[in-house]
Motif scaffolding. Sequence first.
Motif, mmCIF file in Angstrom:
data_model
loop_
_atom_site.group_PDB
_atom_site.id
_atom_site.type_symbol
_atom_site.label_atom_id
_atom_site.label_comp_id
_atom_site.label_asym_id
_atom_site.label_seq_id
_atom_site.Cartn_x
_atom_site.Cartn_y
_atom_site.Cartn_z
ATOM 1 N N PRO A 1 0.717 -1.052 0.167
ATOM 2 C CA PRO A 1 -0.100 -0.191 -0.028
ATOM 3 C C PRO A 1 0.677 1.247 -0.276
ATOM 4 N N ALA B 1 0.475 3.982 -3.350
ATOM 5 C CA ALA B 1 0.279 5.195 -2.855
ATOM 6 C C ALA B 1 0.876 6.717 -3.316
ATOM 7 N N ARG C 1 1.930 -0.971 -8.595
ATOM 8 C CA ARG C 1 0.889 0.855 -10.133
ATOM 9 C C ARG C 1 0.445 0.686 -10.577
ATOM 10 N N ALA D 1 -4.941 -0.822 1.221
ATOM 11 C CA ALA D 1 -4.901 -0.596 0.103
ATOM 12 C C ALA D 1 -6.665 0.221 -0.278
ATOM 13 N N LEU E 1 -6.540 4.155 -0.378
ATOM 14 C CA LEU E 1 -6.598 4.136 -1.667
ATOM 15 C C LEU E 1 -7.790 3.528 -1.899
ATOM 16 N N GLN F 1 -8.858 1.496 -2.980
ATOM 17 C CA GLN F 1 -9.354 -0.247 -4.184
ATOM 18 C C GLN F 1 -10.119 -1.606 -3.502
#
Length: 389
Positions: free
Chosen positions: A13, A17, A90, A257, A261, A263
Motif C-alpha cells: 500500500p 500510494a 502500480r 489498500a 487508496l 481499492q
Amino acid sequence: MAVTVLSISATAPLTAAASASPLAMAFWRNCLGFAVLGPFLLILRRREVVRVARGERGILRREQWRPLVFGFLAATSLALHFAAFMTSTRLTSVAMSTALVATQPVWQALIAAGQGVSTSRRTWTGLALSVVGAAAAGGLDIKSGGTALLGDLLAVVGAIAQAGYTALSERSRADVSTPLYSTVTSLVCGLELLAVCWLAHIPLTGFDRTTQLSLLGLLILPQILGLGSLNFALGRTSATTMSVLLLLETPVAALTAWWLLGQHIKAATMPGLLLIIIGVTVVVTSGSGEQAAAQQGRHRKEIPPYPAYAPYTPQLPPAPERLPFWHGAKRDPRLDWASYTRDDSPTVRLTYHGAGAFDTVSLRRPHVEEEEPGFDGPAEALADHNWRR
C-alpha cells in the motif's frame, strides 16, 4: 508476530500510494535501509569485517571466487525482485500483487526440484493449488489485458526473482556470516538500482510530500519494525509457523489498500486469492513434515567432512601434561559441523519481501552437550587441548 505481519503488510500500500517512479522507490528503500541498518550490523560483526578485509579468512582464495559470483547474482536477483514487485503495485491491485509475490515458496520448491531434490506429493499438490488460484484470480485481468495483466506478470517475476535470490544465497554464503552477507548484498542491490535509474534518467529527488511519507513508512515499518519483530518472534517460534503467518500479508494489505487508496477487491478474484494462500501454506508446511520424518528415521552413518572453504586451522603444538586456564577457551566450530548428518541441513530458510536482504538465511546451531574433560593422563590432556582449540 502480529506486529511483524502488520508491518510487512504496509509494503505494497505504501508503494502504491507514492507518485514517484517504482524504480526510484526501490532504490531509496534499499539506500535508507542500508544507511540505517548496515552500519549497525557491521558494528556487531566488526571483528569479522576486519578479518575479511585483511584476508585472514581467505575469502579471495581461488575456491572463494565462485561463492562471490553467486553472491553478486543473488544481489542482482534481489534488485530485480524489488523493481518488479514495486512496479506491479502500480499496475494491478495491491491484493493481486501481494498474493502473486507470496508464491515465492512455490518457485523455491520448483528450483529445488530442478536441482535434483526429491519433492513430495503434498508439495506438488500445493503447487497445483497455487497455479489454479493464480489463474482464477487473474482471469479478469487476462480478459481485460492492459496494465493489470502486466502488473500480474511483474508480480510473478518478483516472486521468481526472490526464489532465485534465496537459492543463490545458499550457494554463496560460504565464509561470511548472515549480518555481513546481508549488509553487503543490500549495498550491491542498491548500487545496481542506482545504475538503472541513472541510465533510464529516472529522477531521484524532488518528490512530493506523499512520496516522502511513503518512503519514511517503508523505512520504519517493514525495514526496521518488521525486521526487529521478526527476529524477536523467530527466537520464540518456528520458521515454518512464521512463514505461514506471513501469508496473512495478502488480506491485511488488501484491507489497508481499501482504507487508504479505495481499492475494492472484486468478488470474482476472492476464490483464486484464497486458493493461492492455501496452496502456499501446503508447500511451506510440507517441508517441515518431510524434515520431521527424516529426523525420526535417520541413522547416523558417518560424519560429514569439514568444509574445504573453512578457515585454515594450523597444526596443534605438542600438548603439555597439564593445561591450565581451559575454562575460558572457545569451542571448536568443527564440533558443531560434525554434529550434522547428511539428512540434516545447517540452515533454515525464511524469506519475505518486507525486509529485503537483511534476513534471508539464518544459521541454526544444534544443541551439543558439553562434558568437562579431565586430566588423568597425557592422552586426555591432548583431547582437552583439541577441544579447547
